[in-house]
Design a protein around this motif. Structure first.
Motif, PDB file in Angstrom:
ATOM      1  N   LEU A  40      22.915  46.718  39.382  1.00 31.41           N
ATOM      2  CA  LEU A  40      22.912  45.164  39.580  1.00 31.41           C
ATOM      3  C   LEU A  40      23.696  44.974  40.749  1.00 31.41           C
ATOM      4  O   LEU A  40      24.916  45.193  40.203  1.00 31.41           O
ATOM      5  N   ASP A  41      23.633  44.121  41.690  1.00 34.10           N
ATOM      6  CA  ASP A  41      24.571  43.849  42.705  1.00 34.10           C
ATOM      7  C   ASP A  41      24.730  42.356  42.554  1.00 34.10           C
ATOM      8  O   ASP A  41      23.873  41.539  42.817  1.00 34.10           O
ATOM      9  N   VAL A  42      25.986  42.017  41.976  1.00 36.92           N
ATOM     10  CA  VAL A  42      25.980  40.334  41.491  1.00 36.92           C
ATOM     11  C   VAL A  42      27.058  39.802  42.404  1.00 36.92           C
ATOM     12  O   VAL A  42      28.051  40.328  42.523  1.00 36.92           O
ATOM     13  N   LEU A  43      26.544  38.611  43.132  1.00 35.96           N
ATOM     14  CA  LEU A  43      27.581  37.945  43.929  1.00 35.96           C
ATOM     15  C   LEU A  43      28.403  37.111  43.259  1.00 35.96           C
ATOM     16  O   LEU A  43      27.983  36.241  42.402  1.00 35.96           O
ATOM     17  N   VAL A  44      29.673  37.268  43.319  1.00 43.37           N
ATOM     18  CA  VAL A  44      30.549  36.343  42.775  1.00 43.37           C
ATOM     19  C   VAL A  44      31.673  35.921  43.633  1.00 43.37           C
ATOM     20  O   VAL A  44      31.488  36.447  44.715  1.00 43.37           O
ATOM     21  N   THR A  45      32.215  34.594  43.412  1.00 41.09           N
ATOM     22  CA  THR A  45      33.121  34.116  44.137  1.00 41.09           C
ATOM     23  C   THR A  45      34.587  34.788  44.309  1.00 41.09           C
ATOM     24  O   THR A  45      34.991  35.099  43.400  1.00 41.09           O
ATOM     25  N   PRO A  46      34.939  35.005  45.568  1.00 35.13           N
ATOM     26  CA  PRO A  46      36.215  35.406  45.855  1.00 35.13           C
ATOM     27  C   PRO A  46      37.401  34.473  45.483  1.00 35.13           C
ATOM     28  O   PRO A  46      38.558  34.789  45.501  1.00 35.13           O
ATOM     29  N   ASP A  47      36.941  33.286  45.228  1.00 30.61           N
ATOM     30  CA  ASP A  47      38.088  32.236  45.046  1.00 30.61           C
ATOM     31  C   ASP A  47      38.393  32.198  43.646  1.00 30.61           C
ATOM     32  O   ASP A  47      39.463  31.326  43.168  1.00 30.61           O
ATOM     33  N   ALA A  48      38.014  33.094  42.534  1.00 28.88           N
ATOM     34  CA  ALA A  48      38.444  32.979  41.172  1.00 28.88           C
ATOM     35  C   ALA A  48      39.643  33.733  40.899  1.00 28.88           C
ATOM     36  O   ALA A  48      39.651  35.013  41.539  1.00 28.88           O
ATOM     37  N   ALA A  49      40.623  33.385  40.337  1.00 29.57           N
ATOM     38  CA  ALA A  49      42.076  33.975  40.461  1.00 29.57           C
ATOM     39  C   ALA A  49      41.851  34.472  39.024  1.00 29.57           C
ATOM     40  O   ALA A  49      41.916  33.979  37.961  1.00 29.57           O
ATOM     41  N   SER A  50      42.273  36.104  38.997  1.00 27.45           N
ATOM     42  CA  SER A  50      42.287  36.965  37.840  1.00 27.45           C
ATOM     43  C   SER A  50      43.736  36.711  37.422  1.00 27.45           C
ATOM     44  O   SER A  50      44.609  36.138  37.958  1.00 27.45           O
ATOM     45  N   SER A  51      43.882  37.104  36.183  1.00 24.33           N
ATOM     46  CA  SER A  51      45.240  37.344  35.560  1.00 24.33           C
ATOM     47  C   SER A  51      46.058  37.974  36.537  1.00 24.33           C
ATOM     48  O   SER A  51      47.205  37.761  36.593  1.00 24.33           O
ATOM     49  N   ASP A  52      45.703  39.257  36.962  1.00 22.31           N
ATOM     50  CA  ASP A  52      46.475  40.212  37.625  1.00 22.31           C
ATOM     51  C   ASP A  52      46.962  39.548  38.976  1.00 22.31           C
ATOM     52  O   ASP A  52      47.994  39.910  39.496  1.00 22.31           O
ATOM     53  N   ALA A  53      46.052  38.685  39.692  1.00 19.74           N
ATOM     54  CA  ALA A  53      46.184  38.078  40.907  1.00 19.74           C
ATOM     55  C   ALA A  53      47.443  36.975  40.447  1.00 19.74           C
ATOM     56  O   ALA A  53      48.105  36.724  41.508  1.00 19.74           O
ATOM     57  N   LYS A  54      47.465  36.501  39.367  1.00 18.29           N
ATOM     58  CA  LYS A  54      48.312  35.439  39.126  1.00 18.29           C
ATOM     59  C   LYS A  54      49.674  36.042  38.651  1.00 18.29           C
ATOM     60  O   LYS A  54      50.746  35.172  38.763  1.00 18.29           O
ATOM     61  N   SER A  55      49.756  37.125  38.408  1.00 16.14           N
ATOM     62  CA  SER A  55      50.924  37.692  37.705  1.00 16.14           C
ATOM     63  C   SER A  55      51.955  37.854  38.792  1.00 16.14           C
ATOM     64  O   SER A  55      53.162  38.378  37.992  1.00 16.14           O
ATOM     65  N   GLY A  56      51.814  38.427  39.766  1.00 17.05           N
ATOM     66  CA  GLY A  56      52.595  38.866  40.852  1.00 17.05           C
ATOM     67  C   GLY A  56      52.499  40.340  41.008  1.00 17.05           C
ATOM     68  O   GLY A  56      53.166  40.972  41.538  1.00 17.05           O
ATOM     69  N   LEU A  57      51.410  40.792  40.320  1.00 18.62           N
ATOM     70  CA  LEU A  57      51.127  42.449  40.470  1.00 18.62           C
ATOM     71  C   LEU A  57      50.961  42.832  41.912  1.00 18.62           C
ATOM     72  O   LEU A  57      51.651  43.712  42.248  1.00 18.62           O
ATOM     73  N   ALA A  58      50.345  42.094  42.630  1.00 17.15           N
ATOM     74  CA  ALA A  58      50.200  42.310  43.984  1.00 17.15           C
ATOM     75  C   ALA A  58      51.359  42.374  44.900  1.00 17.15           C
ATOM     76  O   ALA A  58      51.391  43.315  45.808  1.00 17.15           O
ATOM     77  N   TRP A  59      52.327  41.620  44.675  1.00 17.61           N
ATOM     78  CA  TRP A  59      53.545  41.708  45.722  1.00 17.61           C
ATOM     79  C   TRP A  59      54.627  42.704  45.207  1.00 17.61           C
ATOM     80  O   TRP A  59      55.690  42.718  45.840  1.00 17.61           O
ATOM     81  N   VAL A  60      54.273  43.321  44.098  1.00 18.89           N
ATOM     82  CA  VAL A  60      55.227  44.226  43.552  1.00 18.89           C
ATOM     83  C   VAL A  60      56.932  43.724  43.350  1.00 18.89           C
ATOM     84  O   VAL A  60      57.445  44.342  44.452  1.00 18.89           O
ATOM     85  N   PRO A  61      57.006  43.301  42.445  1.00 18.59           N
ATOM     86  CA  PRO A  61      58.470  42.853  42.235  1.00 18.59           C
ATOM     87  C   PRO A  61      59.318  44.128  42.029  1.00 18.59           C
ATOM     88  O   PRO A  61      58.934  45.152  41.947  1.00 18.59           O
ATOM     89  N   ASP A  62      60.779  43.879  42.335  1.00 20.66           N
ATOM     90  CA  ASP A  62      61.670  44.717  42.604  1.00 20.66           C
ATOM     91  C   ASP A  62      61.902  45.574  41.070  1.00 20.66           C
ATOM     92  O   ASP A  62      62.271  46.868  41.228  1.00 20.66           O
TER      93      ASP A  62
END
Length: 578
Positions: free
Chosen positions: A539-561
């Motif tokens: 199933l190819d399900v189109l979802v919005t890229p504008d939803a913010a996941s918990s990981d996106a909010k946590s700072g995981l992407a910017w790799v804290p020191d």
């Protein structure tokens, strides 16, 4: 000289006989001339070859097979680029401590170091990623080397499990091996060694745990196979419990000790932490007092490395986790635990309230500004449709975060602490073949799916009836959000909303594209019906890229020191300042 037949006395035949004697019934592989002697002898011994489209996938499948069966997973790849392609899979198995044996070949000995086709010293590449890596040039040593490699992969006698690697020159594989050196004990089935706990260590652990007011148990890789013993310990001790992706599903979600939704606060409040076969890696804040406070640790593991990484235990038990957990309960006997029941009950109630609120909010999650559905609507629809014993494979970056939080599973696999996205479809294929009769669902983001999308061909050819659900948001969403918020510009992180269903139909899968949340339920039902009839589905399900996941909010992407998450990083800085 014509290509010779591979005799029943050859080293290649011995490899096949050894694997069969050790209970290996399938090998995940991609063919090539340097491994063809083994390939044909495996077939002659009745060992199934699951031929794949990329060597990474072969190792991923062997990894998943090992995780799900509790045995050895075997992958076979050809020389040169076959080995280099496989290295990502080997690295993931290494970090996950998965018992995988990888076999390959090299040019004939007379052509070594002369510029032969695919002539590379593979062992130099893979040695840092394996527990054992050897080139076996002498036919008479094949059995001994196989025996040692399997023992190392399984982590026998306290060693750390993980991938082992052997390769063989082609002429070695073709050579006959004298019957006299084919020692029968090396071709016999071998029981798994079990490490018994030391009584003194059990006594020390019981004293700490049964004196604790706020005990917390955290399980990992080593707890697999110890679900009943783990549950009995939780019942006897009254402890609270957190699983991790390595051990999810071992304890039923309705158990009164489960408090996954309160992870952050319970880690800070506990006074004694019991880890069972789990490293204190970035997912557990490295065990830092900045996050765990003044808690003391009790550590159980079947390999020494899991007893001492980052934090030593006030009590440490080197033993098979099932044996150690059973011994703790037996030694405690009728001793009443000192656990603060009001605290445990309060945390559990808060967990349940938060979990119920999450489920309700998932069903009602609003569409994005682009009109596409929120990923949580997809997760909620899967929750309602999947049977309780479904095997769930979650994959991706952003979508993995939604699935990890919202999609329950009695058996669960994901990319692990290496963050090796792309494992989803290969893991799912191996799961479907290893566990016939159980529903297997791969819940993956579109970026992760793309890494090994061609393995849907493997699913179709090998009649692996699994359901692949692609959450298609046309982006690497965590990175897009980080670029927007941190740098004010998006560079190279957007994808297209590709028609993955069209691709799947071309390979013979049942496939549909779903664009509206209202269509999810019927589409999932049709896909599961196809799976029940023995057909793979997507199933190819189109979802919005504008939803913010918990990981996106946590700072995981910017790799804290200092820590993996922003909040933990701030706490670590404050703790270090005193």
């Amino acid at each position: 000289m014509t290509n010779p037949q591979i005799s029943e006395r050859s080293a290649a035949a011995l490899v096949a006989r050894f694997l069969k004697a050790r209970g290996v019934d399938r090998v995940f592989a991609l063919c090539g001339g340097h491994i063809m002697p083994m390939w044909m002898r495996l077939d002659a011994e009745g060992i199934r070859i699951v031929d794949v489209r990329d060597e990474r996938a072969a190792v991923y499948m062997a990894h998943a097979h090992a995780e799900l069966t509790g045995g050895l997973g075997v992958a076979m790849v050809t020389a040169g680029p076959g080995v280099t392609n496989a290295m990502t899979g080997i690295a993931n198995a290494y970090v996950a401590r998965a018992p995988v044996l990888v076999l390959s070949g090299t040019p004939p000995r007379a052509q070594e170091n002369r510029g032969a086709l695919q002539d590379m010293v593979h062992t130099d590449f893979v040695r840092p990623l394996t527990r054992y890596a050897r080139t076996v040039r002498e036919p008479e040593l094949v059995l001994q080397e196989l025996d040692e490699a399997v023992a190392r992969a399984l982590g026998e006698a306290g060693g750390e499990p993980g991938p082992a690697y052997l390769d063989f020159p082609v002429d070695t594989l073709r050579a006959d091996v004298p019957a006299a050196v084919q020692l029968p004990e090396l071709l016999a089935p071998k029981p798994r060694h079990r490490l018994r706990p030391e009584p003194e260590a059990i006594d020390a652990a019981v004293e700490l745990l049964w004196s604790a007011k706020r005990p917390l148990v955290i399980s990992g890789r080593g707890a697999k196979g110890a679900g009943p013993q783990l549950t009995r310990l939780l019942d006897a001790l009254g402890a609270l419990y957190l699983d991790t992706g390595e051990s999810r599903g071992l304890v039923a979600e309705d158990h009164p000790g489960v408090v996954a939704a309160m992870r952050g606060s319970v880690m800070a409040e506990a006074d004694v932490i019991l880890t069972v076969g789990r490293r204190l890696d970035f997912q557990l804040a490295y065990g830092s007092p900045a996050v765990f406070g003044a808690a003391r640790f009790v550590r159980i593991a079947d390999c020494a490395a899991e007893l001492r990484d980052n934090r030593r235990g006030a009590a440490e038990i080197l033993a098979t986790p099932a044996e150690a957990l059973a011994a703790l309960v037996e030694r405690a006997g009728d001793r009443p635990p000192a656990v603060d029941r009001d605290w445990a009950r309060s945390v559990r109630e808060k967990h349940q309230a938060r979990a119920d609120k999450l489920v309700a909010s998932m069903r009602q999650a609003p569409d994005g500004p682009d009109g596409l559905m929120h990923p949580n609507r997809l997760i909620a629809a899967l929750r309602e449709a999947l049977p309780a014993d479904a095997i769930v494979v979650a994959d991706g970056g952003d979508f993995l975060s939604f699935a990890r939080v919202g999609l329950p599973a009695s058996t669960y696999l994901d990319p692990g602490s290496l963050g090796c996205i792309g494992v989803g479809t290969p893991f799912g294929v191996a799961a479907s073949l290893a566990c016939p009769g159980r529903t297997v669902v791969v819940a993956t983001g579109d970026g992760a799916f793309g890494f090994n999308a061609m393995e849907i061909d493997t699913a179709a050819r090998h009649h692996a009836p699994l359901l692949i659900v692609v959450a298609n948001n046309g982006s690497w969403a965590i990175e897009v959000r980080d670029q927007q918020e941190t740098h004010g510009k998006v560079v190279g992180t957007r994808l297209q909303f590709a028609d993955h269903a069209g691709m799947a139909r071309a390979f013979g899968l049942h496939a549909e594209r779903v664009m509206q949340a209202a269509d999810l339920g019927p589409a999932i039902a049709r896909a599961l019906a196809a799976v029940a009839d023995g057909q793979a589905a997507l199933l190819d399900v189109l979802v919005t890229p504008d939803a913010a996941s918990s990981d996106a909010k946590s700072g995981l992407a910017w790799v804290p020191d200092l820590q993996a998450l922003g909040a933990w990083d701030e706490a670590e800085r404050a703790w270090r300042r005193g």
